[in-house]
Design a protein around this motif. Structure first.
Motif, PDB file in Angstrom:
ATOM      1  N   HIS A  24       0.858  -1.188   0.000  1.00 48.60           N
ATOM      2  CA  HIS A  24       0.000   0.000   0.000  1.00 48.60           C
ATOM      3  C   HIS A  24       0.891   1.233   0.000  1.00 48.60           C
ATOM      4  CE1 HIS A  24      -3.676   2.295   0.669  1.00 48.60           C
ATOM      5  NE2 HIS A  24      -2.962   3.055   1.487  1.00 48.60           N
ATOM      6  N   ASN A  25       0.559   2.164  -0.899  1.00 41.89           N
ATOM      7  CA  ASN A  25       1.378   3.373  -1.015  1.00 41.89           C
ATOM      8  C   ASN A  25       0.659   4.591  -0.460  1.00 41.89           C
ATOM      9  OD1 ASN A  25       3.783   4.747  -2.240  1.00 41.89           O
ATOM     10  ND2 ASN A  25       2.127   5.906  -3.184  1.00 41.89           N
ATOM     11  N   LEU A  26       1.397   5.409   0.279  1.00 34.62           N
ATOM     12  CA  LEU A  26       0.877   6.696   0.743  1.00 34.62           C
ATOM     13  C   LEU A  26       1.815   7.777   0.232  1.00 34.62           C
ATOM     14  CD1 LEU A  26       0.237   5.448   4.347  1.00 34.62           C
ATOM     15  CD2 LEU A  26      -1.567   6.388   2.926  1.00 34.62           C
ATOM     16  N   GLY A  27       1.262   8.928  -0.145  1.00 35.59           N
ATOM     17  CA  GLY A  27       2.143  10.045  -0.471  1.00 35.59           C
ATOM     18  C   GLY A  27       2.403  10.272  -1.941  1.00 35.59           C
ATOM     19  N   CYS A  28       3.613  10.751  -2.229  1.00 33.35           N
ATOM     20  CA  CYS A  28       3.937  11.384  -3.511  1.00 33.35           C
ATOM     21  C   CYS A  28       4.242  10.392  -4.641  1.00 33.35           C
ATOM     22  CB  CYS A  28       5.130  12.307  -3.308  1.00 33.35           C
ATOM     23  SG  CYS A  28       6.633  11.391  -2.822  1.00 33.35           S
ATOM     24  N   LYS A  29       4.505  10.970  -5.830  1.00 34.42           N
ATOM     25  CA  LYS A  29       4.832  10.163  -7.015  1.00 34.42           C
ATOM     26  C   LYS A  29       6.143   9.387  -6.820  1.00 34.42           C
ATOM     27  CE  LYS A  29       1.625  11.293 -10.164  1.00 34.42           C
ATOM     28  NZ  LYS A  29       0.526  11.631  -9.269  1.00 34.42           N
ATOM     29  N   VAL A  30       7.080   9.973  -6.082  1.00 30.97           N
ATOM     30  CA  VAL A  30       8.343   9.265  -5.806  1.00 30.97           C
ATOM     31  C   VAL A  30       8.047   8.011  -4.996  1.00 30.97           C
ATOM     32  CG1 VAL A  30      10.547   9.397  -4.560  1.00 30.97           C
ATOM     33  CG2 VAL A  30       9.809  11.303  -6.004  1.00 30.97           C
ATOM     34  N   ASN A  31       7.175   8.150  -3.987  1.00 29.49           N
ATOM     35  CA  ASN A  31       6.758   6.984  -3.196  1.00 29.49           C
ATOM     36  C   ASN A  31       6.096   5.928  -4.074  1.00 29.49           C
ATOM     37  OD1 ASN A  31       7.673   7.607  -0.667  1.00 29.49           O
ATOM     38  ND2 ASN A  31       5.683   7.506   0.322  1.00 29.49           N
ATOM     39  N   SER A  32       5.231   6.367  -4.995  1.00 28.45           N
ATOM     40  CA  SER A  32       4.537   5.420  -5.898  1.00 28.45           C
ATOM     41  C   SER A  32       5.556   4.620  -6.694  1.00 28.45           C
ATOM     42  CB  SER A  32       3.639   6.158  -6.893  1.00 28.45           C
ATOM     43  OG  SER A  32       2.700   6.925  -6.220  1.00 28.45           O
ATOM     44  N   TYR A  33       6.547   5.319  -7.210  1.00 30.30           N
ATOM     45  CA  TYR A  33       7.604   4.662  -7.990  1.00 30.30           C
ATOM     46  C   TYR A  33       8.314   3.621  -7.133  1.00 30.30           C
ATOM     47  CZ  TYR A  33      12.021   4.044 -10.488  1.00 30.30           C
ATOM     48  OH  TYR A  33      13.112   3.496 -11.116  1.00 30.30           O
ATOM     49  N   GLU A  34       8.660   4.005  -5.899  1.00 35.21           N
ATOM     50  CA  GLU A  34       9.390   3.090  -5.025  1.00 35.21           C
ATOM     51  C   GLU A  34       8.526   1.888  -4.635  1.00 35.21           C
ATOM     52  OE1 GLU A  34      12.278   6.471  -2.980  1.00 35.21           O
ATOM     53  OE2 GLU A  34      10.488   5.808  -1.923  1.00 35.21           O
ATOM     54  N   THR A  35       7.221   2.113  -4.451  1.00 37.62           N
ATOM     55  CA  THR A  35       6.320   1.006  -4.117  1.00 37.62           C
ATOM     56  C   THR A  35       6.266   0.010  -5.273  1.00 37.62           C
ATOM     57  OG1 THR A  35       5.014   2.456  -2.700  1.00 37.62           O
ATOM     58  CG2 THR A  35       3.954   0.415  -3.398  1.00 37.62           C
ATOM     59  N   GLU A  36       6.189   0.545  -6.491  1.00 34.91           N
ATOM     60  CA  GLU A  36       6.155  -0.329  -7.674  1.00 34.91           C
ATOM     61  C   GLU A  36       7.465  -1.116  -7.806  1.00 34.91           C
ATOM     62  OE1 GLU A  36       4.853   0.325 -12.234  1.00 34.91           O
ATOM     63  OE2 GLU A  36       4.050   1.762 -10.798  1.00 34.91           O
ATOM     64  N   ALA A  37       8.588  -0.429  -7.519  1.00 33.80           N
ATOM     65  CA  ALA A  37       9.892  -1.103  -7.595  1.00 33.80           C
ATOM     66  C   ALA A  37       9.991  -2.201  -6.534  1.00 33.80           C
ATOM     67  CB  ALA A  37      11.011  -0.076  -7.413  1.00 33.80           C
ATOM     68  N   MET A  38       9.468  -1.944  -5.326  1.00 29.94           N
ATOM     69  CA  MET A  38       9.487  -2.973  -4.271  1.00 29.94           C
ATOM     70  C   MET A  38       8.612  -4.158  -4.671  1.00 29.94           C
ATOM     71  SD  MET A  38       9.672  -1.108  -0.543  1.00 29.94           S
ATOM     72  CE  MET A  38       8.327   0.046  -0.712  1.00 29.94           C
ATOM     73  N   GLN A  39       7.467  -3.864  -5.279  1.00 37.32           N
ATOM     74  CA  GLN A  39       6.591  -4.956  -5.733  1.00 37.32           C
ATOM     75  C   GLN A  39       7.330  -5.831  -6.739  1.00 37.32           C
ATOM     76  OE1 GLN A  39       2.494  -4.083  -6.773  1.00 37.32           O
ATOM     77  NE2 GLN A  39       2.543  -5.561  -8.439  1.00 37.32           N
ATOM     78  N   GLN A  40       8.068  -5.188  -7.634  1.00 42.10           N
ATOM     79  CA  GLN A  40       8.815  -5.943  -8.634  1.00 42.10           C
ATOM     80  C   GLN A  40       9.888  -6.830  -7.991  1.00 42.10           C
ATOM     81  OE1 GLN A  40       8.940  -3.746 -12.369  1.00 42.10           O
ATOM     82  NE2 GLN A  40      11.082  -4.265 -12.393  1.00 42.10           N
ATOM     83  N   LEU A  41      10.567  -6.286  -6.964  1.00 38.85           N
ATOM     84  CA  LEU A  41      11.579  -7.078  -6.239  1.00 38.85           C
ATOM     85  C   LEU A  41      10.945  -8.318  -5.615  1.00 38.85           C
ATOM     86  CD1 LEU A  41      13.553  -4.240  -4.371  1.00 38.85           C
ATOM     87  CD2 LEU A  41      14.409  -5.635  -6.272  1.00 38.85           C
ATOM     88  N   LEU A  42       9.751  -8.146  -5.045  1.00 36.87           N
ATOM     89  CA  LEU A  42       9.046  -9.275  -4.417  1.00 36.87           C
ATOM     90  C   LEU A  42       8.631 -10.315  -5.460  1.00 36.87           C
ATOM     91  CD1 LEU A  42       6.849  -7.243  -1.912  1.00 36.87           C
ATOM     92  CD2 LEU A  42       8.638  -8.858  -1.261  1.00 36.87           C
ATOM     93  N   GLU A  43       8.112  -9.820  -6.604  1.00 34.85           N
ATOM     94  CA  GLU A  43       7.690 -10.741  -7.681  1.00 34.85           C
ATOM     95  C   GLU A  43       8.881 -11.562  -8.177  1.00 34.85           C
ATOM     96  OE1 GLU A  43       3.972  -8.150  -9.563  1.00 34.85           O
ATOM     97  OE2 GLU A  43       6.002  -7.828 -10.284  1.00 34.85           O
ATOM     98  N   GLU A  44      10.015 -10.877  -8.357  1.00 32.37           N
ATOM     99  CA  GLU A  44      11.212 -11.576  -8.846  1.00 32.37           C
ATOM    100  C   GLU A  44      11.716 -12.605  -7.835  1.00 32.37           C
ATOM    101  OE1 GLU A  44      13.735  -8.249  -9.689  1.00 32.37           O
ATOM    102  OE2 GLU A  44      12.669  -7.765 -11.542  1.00 32.37           O
ATOM    103  N   ALA A  45      11.404 -12.363  -6.551  1.00 27.92           N
ATOM    104  CA  ALA A  45      11.840 -13.308  -5.505  1.00 27.92           C
ATOM    105  C   ALA A  45      10.814 -14.425  -5.290  1.00 27.92           C
ATOM    106  CB  ALA A  45      12.060 -12.549  -4.196  1.00 27.92           C
ATOM    107  N   GLY A  46       9.754 -14.443  -6.119  1.00 26.62           N
ATOM    108  CA  GLY A  46       8.785 -15.542  -6.047  1.00 26.62           C
ATOM    109  C   GLY A  46       7.553 -15.283  -5.195  1.00 26.62           C
ATOM    110  N   TYR A  47       7.378 -14.068  -4.699  1.00 29.06           N
ATOM    111  CA  TYR A  47       6.161 -13.754  -3.925  1.00 29.06           C
ATOM    112  C   TYR A  47       4.976 -13.591  -4.875  1.00 29.06           C
ATOM    113  CZ  TYR A  47       8.760 -12.687   0.389  1.00 29.06           C
ATOM    114  OH  TYR A  47       9.527 -12.752   1.513  1.00 29.06           O
ATOM    115  N   GLU A  48       3.809 -13.965  -4.376  1.00 28.39           N
ATOM    116  CA  GLU A  48       2.586 -13.690  -5.139  1.00 28.39           C
ATOM    117  C   GLU A  48       1.985 -12.402  -4.580  1.00 28.39           C
ATOM    118  OE1 GLU A  48      -1.974 -15.246  -5.670  1.00 28.39           O
ATOM    119  OE2 GLU A  48      -0.542 -16.598  -4.695  1.00 28.39           O
ATOM    120  N   ILE A  49       1.721 -11.434  -5.456  1.00 30.61           N
ATOM    121  CA  ILE A  49       1.181 -10.146  -5.001  1.00 30.61           C
ATOM    122  C   ILE A  49      -0.343 -10.224  -4.968  1.00 30.61           C
ATOM    123  CG2 ILE A  49       1.117  -7.651  -5.415  1.00 30.61           C
ATOM    124  CD1 ILE A  49       3.949  -8.770  -4.770  1.00 30.61           C
ATOM    125  N   VAL A  50      -0.924  -9.855  -3.835  1.00 32.25           N
ATOM    126  CA  VAL A  50      -2.393  -9.867  -3.695  1.00 32.25           C
ATOM    127  C   VAL A  50      -2.859  -8.461  -3.328  1.00 32.25           C
ATOM    128  CG1 VAL A  50      -2.440 -12.301  -2.995  1.00 32.25           C
ATOM    129  CG2 VAL A  50      -2.305 -10.524  -1.236  1.00 32.25           C
TER     130      VAL A  50
END
Length: 442
Positions: free
Chosen positions: A7-33
């Motif tokens: 879940h993201n709160l705040g600015c566009k920079v935060n949104s970018y970082e949240t998306e990048a973290m999601q990608q790191l999790l996906e690459e590590a085999g997590y399922e995003i819900v």
């Protein structure tokens, strides 16, 4: 397979970082819900720009723990930097990750799952000169990609906590930015938005001999094949010089859409805010942009009810806004932020006065915004089509012109991410214009 929700709160920079973290999790085999579902790990990328943002951050952390008491709840980002000790004591929070440590999310989680011992990962943000390596290279779901190229701020405005939560200016090397832009273009994105915490400072931290500026970065991004549009996030007014405007006007992919942060149209108020420009300098920047671009979109932020703002100062601001004539204004009521100079200032303004002033400026914004949009009627424009929408029971594809004005064409299959060119013939609503029947894909 473990599940994770973000879940993201705040600015566009935060949104970018949240998306990048999601990608790191996906690459590590997590399922995003989805965040409202039960997950093994919840990551909340927090915001601390106001006391209200702090409160929302706490609420989301507690909501996550309530959804699944067995889950690992991770607090990341700005609120962590501002309130690490408080969060360490919060039973709803299992792991805290400060800014500049989000890139290590996956190893931090692995370590925690192993022995649950190391749960705090917060550096002294004001002492780091390292740009955090986070990037996005996923297949285009949208037509526009936000790209973080800079972090931190050296400005210390009297109302702002961000320099304390984000640290000093740190810029991303241009070769890394260009590499990511190439990946985004290959994934189907046609438009990129360069963002940062204080974008105008891009490159000031680079050592001699390897100096870069925001302008030199834009030039390099402009060379990338497949990208057809470049936008910028919020800019400092003083970056607008003849040389800067002329160079941008010479780049066909550059969108003439400038978010120039103002905050107040009164010099006395700007002084108390510790903003580093005058209204005269601000107006000069707008004049330069209007000389080099045909009807550019100029948008801004305004804070009403800053400590000590008299009725006269507010009127001065209002007259200044009318004189400049903006496309859009984001109006904020001043919100006290513990730890800032403005929080300790005398003459705090009562809430009802802030509300009344805010309403005056919101009405002005509506009027100026409509006038700006309607100034494009009868003119030929190109629209990057983004998604399906419905207006008065009819289906359309909606997108934006280079000036970020919303426009539509009748809905048809396979129009997403296409460029439509035509004459803007009518306003379908307060916010949306329509292209005439002779429009075509270009």
């Amino acid at each position: 397979m473990r599940t994770a929700a973000l879940h993201n709160l705040g600015c566009k920079v935060n949104s970018y970082e949240t998306e990048a973290m999601q990608q790191l999790l996906e690459e590590a085999g997590y399922e995003i819900v989805p965040f409202h579902e039960k997950a093994d790990v919840y990551i909340i990328n927090t915001c601390s720009v106001t006391n209200i943002a702090d409160r929302k951050s706490r609420q989301m952390l507690h909501r996550a723990k309530k959804q699944n008491p067995e889950a690992v709840v991770v607090a990341a980002g700005c609120y962590v930097q501002a309130a690490a000790e408080e969060l360490k004591a919060d039973l709803a929070v299992d792991v805290i990750i400060g800014n500049n440590k989000k890139q290590d999310l996956v190893p931090i989680l692995e370590e925690y799952f192993k022995d649950k011992s190391d749960s705090s990962h917060v550096i002294e943000i004001n002492e780091t000169h390292e740009y955090e390596r986070l990037s996005i290279h996923k297949i285009a779901d949208h037509t526009r990609a936000f790209l973080k190229v800079q972090d931190g701020c050296n400005q210390f405005c009297s109302y702002c906590i961000i320099p304390y939560t984000r640290g000093r200016v740190r810029s991303r090397r241009p070769e890394e930015v260009v590499a990511e832009v190439k990946e985004l273009a290959a994934a189907g994105y046609q438009e990129v938005v360069l963002t940062g915490i204080h974008l105008s400072s891009y490159g000031v931290d680079f050592e001699e001999g390897r100096k870069e500026t925001l302008l030199s970065l834009i030039r390099q991004v402009h060379e990338v094949d497949g990208i057809r549009r470049i936008r910028l996030g919020s800019l400092e007014p003083r970056i607008i010089t003849e040389e800067f405007a002329q160079a941008l006007a010479d780049m066909p992919k550059f969108c003439p859409h400038f978010h120039l942060s103002l905050q107040s149209g009164c010099d006395e108020t700007l002084k108390r805010m510790n903003r580093h420009y005058t209204t005269q300098e601000y107006e000069a920047g707008c004049d330069i942009l209007r000389r080099y671009f045909d009807n550019p979109a100029i948008t801004t932020d305004v804070i009403v009810g800053f400590p000590g703002e008299t009725e006269e100062e507010f009127e001065t601001t209002k007259k200044f806004l009318e004189r400049i004539g903006f496309y859009e204004m984001h109006i904020f009521k001043y919100s006290r932020r513990a730890g800032t100079r403005a929080d300790r200032m005398p003459d705090q303004i009562p809430e009802q006065v802030k509300t009344a002033r805010s309403e005056v400026l919101l009405a002005l914004e509506k009027q100026m915004s409509r006038a700006y949009r309607e100034s494009f009627l009868g003119r030929k424009k190109t629209v990057l089509l983004e998604e399906k929408t419905e207006i008065d029971g009819r289906e359309y594809m909606i997108g934006h012109t280079m000036e970020y004005v919303k426009a539509v064409v009748p809905y048809a299959e396979n129009l997403k991410n296409k460029m439509a060119e035509g004459v803007l013939k009518e306003a379908l609503s307060d916010e949306v214009l329509a292209l005439d029947e002779s429009w075509k894909v270009v």
